[in-house]
Motif scaffolding. Structure first.
Motif, PDB file in Angstrom:
ATOM      1  N   VAL A 268      34.560  46.446  38.703  1.00 18.49           N
ATOM      2  CA  VAL A 268      34.875  45.275  38.131  1.00 18.49           C
ATOM      3  C   VAL A 268      34.361  43.917  37.599  1.00 18.49           C
ATOM      4  N   LEU A 269      34.774  43.386  36.800  1.00 20.53           N
ATOM      5  CA  LEU A 269      34.178  42.213  35.784  1.00 20.53           C
ATOM      6  C   LEU A 269      34.866  40.814  36.234  1.00 20.53           C
ATOM      7  N   SER A 270      34.681  39.641  36.867  1.00 23.96           N
ATOM      8  CA  SER A 270      34.613  38.512  36.751  1.00 23.96           C
ATOM      9  C   SER A 270      33.753  37.297  36.670  1.00 23.96           C
TER      10      SER A 270
ATOM     11  N   LEU B  44      25.049  55.538  38.035  1.00 27.04           N
ATOM     12  CA  LEU B  44      24.232  55.575  36.882  1.00 27.04           C
ATOM     13  C   LEU B  44      25.129  54.232  35.916  1.00 27.04           C
ATOM     14  N   LEU B  45      24.519  53.234  35.780  1.00 24.74           N
ATOM     15  CA  LEU B  45      25.439  51.987  34.946  1.00 24.74           C
ATOM     16  C   LEU B  45      25.042  52.208  33.289  1.00 24.74           C
ATOM     17  N   GLY B  46      26.009  52.535  32.252  1.00 25.62           N
ATOM     18  CA  GLY B  46      25.795  52.345  30.705  1.00 25.62           C
ATOM     19  C   GLY B  46      26.441  51.679  30.262  1.00 25.62           C
ATOM     20  N   LEU B  47      26.395  51.120  29.209  1.00 24.19           N
ATOM     21  CA  LEU B  47      26.264  50.473  28.358  1.00 24.19           C
ATOM     22  C   LEU B  47      27.109  51.118  26.947  1.00 24.19           C
ATOM     23  N   PHE B  48      28.294  51.025  26.159  1.00 25.96           N
ATOM     24  CA  PHE B  48      28.327  51.543  25.257  1.00 25.96           C
ATOM     25  C   PHE B  48      29.188  50.955  23.982  1.00 25.96           C
ATOM     26  N   ARG B  49      29.008  51.334  22.704  1.00 26.92           N
ATOM     27  CA  ARG B  49      29.573  50.421  21.777  1.00 26.92           C
ATOM     28  C   ARG B  49      30.299  51.413  21.197  1.00 26.92           C
ATOM     29  N   LEU B  50      31.916  50.337  21.214  1.00 25.12           N
ATOM     30  CA  LEU B  50      32.946  51.093  21.340  1.00 25.12           C
ATOM     31  C   LEU B  50      32.927  51.951  19.420  1.00 25.12           C
ATOM     32  N   SER B  51      32.724  53.140  19.178  1.00 27.51           N
ATOM     33  CA  SER B  51      32.650  53.759  18.008  1.00 27.51           C
ATOM     34  C   SER B  51      33.840  54.821  18.554  1.00 27.51           C
ATOM     35  N   ALA B  52      34.309  55.554  17.361  1.00 31.09           N
ATOM     36  CA  ALA B  52      35.411  56.597  17.448  1.00 31.09           C
ATOM     37  C   ALA B  52      34.651  57.537  16.379  1.00 31.09           C
ATOM     38  N   GLU B  53      33.477  57.719  16.069  1.00 30.57           N
ATOM     39  CA  GLU B  53      32.581  58.101  15.016  1.00 30.57           C
ATOM     40  C   GLU B  53      32.093  58.915  15.954  1.00 30.57           C
ATOM     41  N   LYS B  54      30.885  58.595  16.711  1.00 24.13           N
ATOM     42  CA  LYS B  54      30.246  59.229  17.912  1.00 24.13           C
ATOM     43  C   LYS B  54      29.987  58.394  19.678  1.00 24.13           C
ATOM     44  N   PRO B  55      29.026  59.587  19.938  1.00 24.97           N
ATOM     45  CA  PRO B  55      28.901  58.235  21.690  1.00 24.97           C
ATOM     46  C   PRO B  55      27.370  57.470  21.135  1.00 24.97           C
ATOM     47  N   GLU B  56      27.476  55.965  21.056  1.00 26.13           N
ATOM     48  CA  GLU B  56      26.766  55.251  21.282  1.00 26.13           C
ATOM     49  C   GLU B  56      25.848  54.574  22.274  1.00 26.13           C
TER      50      GLU B  56
ATOM     51  N   ILE C  10      35.452  50.206  31.984  1.00 28.47           N
ATOM     52  CA  ILE C  10      36.638  48.916  31.389  1.00 28.47           C
ATOM     53  C   ILE C  10      35.475  48.560  30.386  1.00 28.47           C
ATOM     54  N   LEU C  11      36.289  47.863  29.428  1.00 27.61           N
ATOM     55  CA  LEU C  11      35.871  47.119  28.147  1.00 27.61           C
ATOM     56  C   LEU C  11      35.937  46.013  28.459  1.00 27.61           C
ATOM     57  N   ALA C  12      35.347  44.876  28.283  1.00 26.16           N
ATOM     58  CA  ALA C  12      35.005  43.849  28.156  1.00 26.16           C
ATOM     59  C   ALA C  12      33.535  43.865  26.905  1.00 26.16           C
ATOM     60  N   ASP C  13      33.861  42.408  26.326  1.00 27.17           N
ATOM     61  CA  ASP C  13      33.812  42.028  25.039  1.00 27.17           C
ATOM     62  C   ASP C  13      32.401  43.049  24.115  1.00 27.17           C
ATOM     63  N   GLY C  14      33.758  43.600  23.616  1.00 30.19           N
ATOM     64  CA  GLY C  14      33.639  44.699  22.963  1.00 30.19           C
ATOM     65  C   GLY C  14      32.929  45.815  23.328  1.00 30.19           C
ATOM     66  N   ARG C  15      32.414  46.017  24.488  1.00 28.35           N
ATOM     67  CA  ARG C  15      31.213  47.169  25.005  1.00 28.35           C
ATOM     68  C   ARG C  15      31.766  47.529  25.937  1.00 28.35           C
ATOM     69  N   LEU C  16      31.925  49.357  26.310  1.00 26.56           N
ATOM     70  CA  LEU C  16      32.479  49.624  27.332  1.00 26.56           C
ATOM     71  C   LEU C  16      31.398  49.779  28.384  1.00 26.56           C
ATOM     72  N   ILE C  17      31.582  49.025  29.664  1.00 29.89           N
ATOM     73  CA  ILE C  17      30.979  49.564  30.547  1.00 29.89           C
ATOM     74  C   ILE C  17      31.213  50.642  31.654  1.00 29.89           C
ATOM     75  N   VAL C  18      30.043  51.514  31.503  1.00 27.90           N
ATOM     76  CA  VAL C  18      30.598  52.678  32.583  1.00 27.90           C
ATOM     77  C   VAL C  18      29.657  52.896  33.951  1.00 27.90           C
ATOM     78  N   LEU C  19      30.483  53.388  34.457  1.00 27.98           N
ATOM     79  CA  LEU C  19      29.424  53.207  35.722  1.00 27.98           C
ATOM     80  C   LEU C  19      30.154  55.152  36.270  1.00 27.98           C
ATOM     81  N   GLY C  20      28.936  55.937  36.064  1.00 28.75           N
ATOM     82  CA  GLY C  20      28.630  57.336  36.795  1.00 28.75           C
ATOM     83  C   GLY C  20      29.100  57.473  38.300  1.00 28.75           C
ATOM     84  N   GLU C  21      29.667  58.658  38.745  1.00 32.02           N
ATOM     85  CA  GLU C  21      29.563  58.913  40.151  1.00 32.02           C
ATOM     86  C   GLU C  21      28.540  58.757  40.982  1.00 32.02           C
ATOM     87  N   GLY C  22      26.938  59.375  40.618  1.00 33.37           N
ATOM     88  CA  GLY C  22      26.064  59.233  40.805  1.00 33.37           C
ATOM     89  C   GLY C  22      25.204  57.739  40.980  1.00 33.37           C
TER      90      GLY C  22
END
Length: 395
Positions: free
Chosen positions: A373-375, A342-354, A328-340
């Motif tokens: 889900v973020l609320s 693992l929770l991750g936070l990524f920068r929105l970048s089209a140049e490289k995965p950050e 999901i996208l929140a506050d300019g960041r990607l919040i990622v939940l892997g199927e195992g």
């Protein structure tokens, strides 16, 4: 907290959290205080659904909440409307009994939506009740649409030869995609990615604006991602037998589409990509070993970067990766939940995965197939049988 089984995501409105899950032989729609998990009400009904492929037998659809109502769609096709404050049953429909619905591969998995004072549900009925509109207050049927009338004789786009659809009475219509309401060229419409492909409907009367065949040639296959709409462009994708993705442009009259590009740069199984500033961020791949996190330019279909997430859920020596995930996208960041879990936070970048940070949520385990889900700065994460709330606010 420990929950029953299912893949349904939690729904949050104000300080109410509603979860649809299964315990024993009952599907349960249960309401909790969103900040404390204190139980408020529960509504239960019998369920005898057994997943034919051995996955869990709980509900797959996510509840829809309004100011005073909760709509939930069970794995066997039972649609209930409950009072959001008390859990009292207001009305119910058994869609599998009311319509001729061929058995789905993994049970019912599309969630209901509200549009133009219509409750729209992917029922999947034969011959022409793939989508049904209900009166939200009473459950009365307002219209039915999609099926033999709009598909029979249509070109099977992307399939070899000059084949056309020959409609069969046993044809499954329902997919695991939720309808998307949008405005294109000034016209309000609902996009439904059915098992056969994309259908655009007038939400008022169910009239078909256009349809576009998009289905894997493999019989045991599904469509599951939700269509992504950007201006007059629509992206749809699948993960079975190299079906890949196609970007469509809606014609100015709203009665048809043209292909912009088609390739396998994204093969989206059950999660929907995030679109931001011309780029798509998504997990591609049908199974855990071939999963990758990718950034793709929407208008060209060009791969900007890829991060392999190859992982086997039952292996003990695999690196800690996301596998297939949802974000999901929140506050300019990607919040990622892997199927195992693992929770991750990524920068929105089209140049490289950050990747900015990661955390293996200890309470979660494979499979985590519901999106985060973020609320109100609280993040809700669900695995197959557990729900976790993380406080993301600063101290």
């Amino acid at each position: 907290m420990k929950t029953g089984t299912g893949y349904s995501g939690p729904s949050v409105r104000d300080n109410l959290l509603v979860l649809h899950h299964r315990i024993g032989d009952e599907e349960i729609v249960e309401c909790f205080a969103a900040d404390t998990a204190k139980p408020i009400w529960r509504y239960a009904y019998a369920s005898h659904f057994i997943d034919p492929y051995g996955y869990n037998n709980g509900p797959r659809s996510t509840p829809l909440l309004t100011e005073n109502r909760c709509y939930a769609f069970g794995a066997e096709g039972k649609l209930v409307c409950l009072d959001l404050k008390t859990g009292k049953l207001l009305w119910q429909r058994d869609t599998s009994a009311d319509w001729n619905v061929p058995a789905a591969f993994f049970g019912v998995g599309s969630s209901p939506i509200l549009e133009n004072d219509r409750l729209l549900v992917m029922v999947g009925g034969q011959p022409n009740s793939g989508i049904v509109a209900f009166e939200p207050e009473t459950g009365k049927t307002l219209w039915v649409s999609v099926g033999e009338k709009n598909w029979d004789g249509q070109p099977m786009i992307g399939w070899p030869g000059q084949r056309k659809v020959k409609w069969q009475a046993w044809e499954k219509q329902a997919s695991y995609s939720t309808p998307v309401a949008c405005t294109i060229h000034g016209r309000r419409q609902v996009l439904c990615l059915m098992r056969q492909g994309l259908v655009s409907l007038n939400p008022t009367n169910g009239e078909v604006n256009f349809n576009f065949w998009f289905r894997s040639q493999v019989t045991e296959s599904v469509n599951a991602m939700n269509p992504v709409v950007v201006d007059d462009l629509i992206l749809i994708s699948g993960a079975y037998y190299k079906i890949g993705s196609v970007l469509l442009r809606v014609r100015p009259d709203g009665k048809g589409v043209e292909e912009v590009w088609r390739n396998t740069v994204l093969e989206l199984h059950w999660s929907t990509p995030i679109y931001h500033d011309g780029f798509l961020f998504a997990f591609s791949g049908r199974n855990e070993p071939d999963a990758s996190f990718r950034c793709v330019e929407l208008k060209s279909g060009r791969l900007m970067w890829e991060r392999a997430e190859r992982w086997r859920p039952h292996s003990t020596d695999q690196p800690s990766v996301y596998g297939r995930g949802a974000c999901i996208l929140a506050d300019g960041r990607l919040i990622v939940l892997g199927e195992g879990g693992l929770l991750g936070l990524f920068r929105l970048s089209a140049e490289k995965p950050e990747e900015l940070s990661r955390f293996q949520v200890p309470q979660l385990h494979y499979p985590c197939w519901a999106a985060p889900v973020l609320s109100k700065q609280k993040l809700y994460l669900r695995s197959e049988d557990r729900l976790v709330c993380l406080n993301l606010s600063r101290p």
